[in-house]
Design an enzyme around this catalytic site. Sequence first.
Site, mmCIF file in Angstrom:
data_model
loop_
_atom_site.group_PDB
_atom_site.id
_atom_site.type_symbol
_atom_site.label_atom_id
_atom_site.label_comp_id
_atom_site.label_asym_id
_atom_site.label_seq_id
_atom_site.Cartn_x
_atom_site.Cartn_y
_atom_site.Cartn_z
ATOM 1 N N ARG A 171 0.802 -1.226 0.000
ATOM 2 C CA ARG A 171 0.000 0.000 0.000
ATOM 3 C C ARG A 171 0.836 1.278 0.000
ATOM 4 O O ARG A 171 0.294 2.360 -0.251
ATOM 5 C CB ARG A 171 -0.931 0.009 1.222
ATOM 6 C CG ARG A 171 -0.167 0.050 2.539
ATOM 7 C CD ARG A 171 -1.000 -0.405 3.731
ATOM 8 N NE ARG A 171 -0.229 -0.369 4.969
ATOM 9 C CZ ARG A 171 0.623 -1.320 5.343
ATOM 10 N NH1 ARG A 171 0.840 -2.365 4.560
ATOM 11 N NH2 ARG A 171 1.274 -1.240 6.488
ATOM 12 N N CYS A 202 -3.272 -2.094 11.413
ATOM 13 C CA CYS A 202 -3.195 -2.745 10.101
ATOM 14 C C CYS A 202 -2.841 -4.213 10.237
ATOM 15 O O CYS A 202 -3.242 -5.040 9.420
ATOM 16 C CB CYS A 202 -2.164 -2.035 9.230
ATOM 17 S SG CYS A 202 -2.589 -0.334 8.826
#
Length: 560
Positions: A68, A183
């Site tokens: 990401r 995360c």
Amino acid sequence: MAGPDRYRRQTVLPEIGAKGQRALGSSRVAIVGLGALGSVSSDLLVRAGVGRVRLVDRDVVELVNLQRQTLYSEADVETPKAEAAARRLQSVNAAVRVEAVPRDVHSGTVREILADIDAIIDGTDNLETRFLLNEAAMDRGIPLVYGGAIATYGMVFTIRSPETACFRCFNPNAPPPGSLPTCETAGIFNAVSAEVGAIQAGEAIRVLVGQAPSGDLLVIDGWRPEIQRIHLARRRDCAACGRGEREYLGARRSQVLASICGSDTISLDPIRSGAIDLDGLGRRLEALGSARRAGGVLLVDVGVDGSRCSRTDARSFEGSRTRRRRVQCTPNMWGSEMPHKGVLLLSGGFDSPVAGDLMARQGLGLVAAHFSLEPITDEAAAVKARTLCGILGIPSLYVVRVGTAFAEVAHAANRRFYFVLTKRLMVRLADALADRERADVLVTGENLGQVSSQTLASLRAIDAVARRPVLRPLIGFDKQEVVDRAREIGTYEVSKGPEICDLLGPSRPSTHARMDQILGEEAKLDLERLVAMCLDRVEAEKFMGHGPARSSSSELQGAS
């Protein structure tokens, strides 16, 4: 290369124009945190021609980041993020001055790092740093563009106090360490983090060219996708922008070891500053394992499980992600002392009296707050609360009649969230009473998973509105243990019998409410009016009773 045509497809926009482009070219922006959000926002700001961009991050690139974090490639793994990002962005636009700052941001460094900056982009991964940036931005009178993303959801809010609410207006108190998803535990959809970073860049450009921030919290669902706007009003009782407190900016730096969000990273940040010979330090640390330089970072593999720490510059140690046993090093919340005084949220059931007794036996002075559903019900529950205060030796009780306010919550908001919404209202009320009493903490009888408002998600939502710590001494108790304890302390006979706290609640309440859902429902309510209405003419009732034994007479005096 900054030729006249470089920005022409941007300057043709009437919202920017030639004047706006000149404003961007003379602006200085700090991006604090160069993960998924900071990667996108910094890239867009450099491409837009912001004159000076300061890149701040204490971490190194890991393989798991590449899913990401768009600034980095496999060749950047184990390189300081700030240095890798600066190299990439300088190659994108040589006309922009890009600074790499591979340092930790805390109370001892934040003023220097943000010196001469016009706007801050938040790409951080922890609330404490966001509270710090919030205070620093207010002191400097510059905007802070908050952003966050987890799982498939994200949020963006542009803060410029006093024009808008500040970050602490809607996050009054930091939750306990480790209680929020990361995360690592909840995952992250890379499209939503890119969307959040892009919106942050857009918000920064808007304020830099002279537009006023909207004051709206943008809640992004990246999976569907959709964006919800929630207007956030300033809280007059906000510790940061209302009372002017600088709890984080003025903190004395004593913690030297912390975990980086969502990974096995450790960050060591010594109090003393000064020049460090990284090569010499590496030679000394080779006794623990292998050591090697990676740019401005020293990587050291230590321990049987391969854990490592890294040294970034003369002032900050940091860690890179490793497989290691969990280590949590946090400062003692109270220093060497217990808090002086607490407000006990006292119902008529078994749990809260037992919780109050346990804390009183630890030396905490208590006053009680009982939330009565009058005028919807009679005063039977309030009578039980008065009796319990006598048994427990609690000298003062506030009976707060919340029936009308709770009925308004049940009518105006989605009833699935009734219990969390009313608990948050009770915490607001208890905080206001704690202000009167100069109390340090709130105390509740909540027990993990016992009812819908006591799931981890619900407790996080409840804690988020508190302006002081919430103590839950029964959090891991079995119900039978609580009942047995109630018999021992003499509250069982008063507490037994039906409770009516769920009178207005739904039959199938939500157990996993998200913060964006809760904030959306609260936007339908005039919370300031509800709090004022509930506290109107509420005064403390005084009691005498035998109560639990305490260690000394000074502790009894402290509770008065």
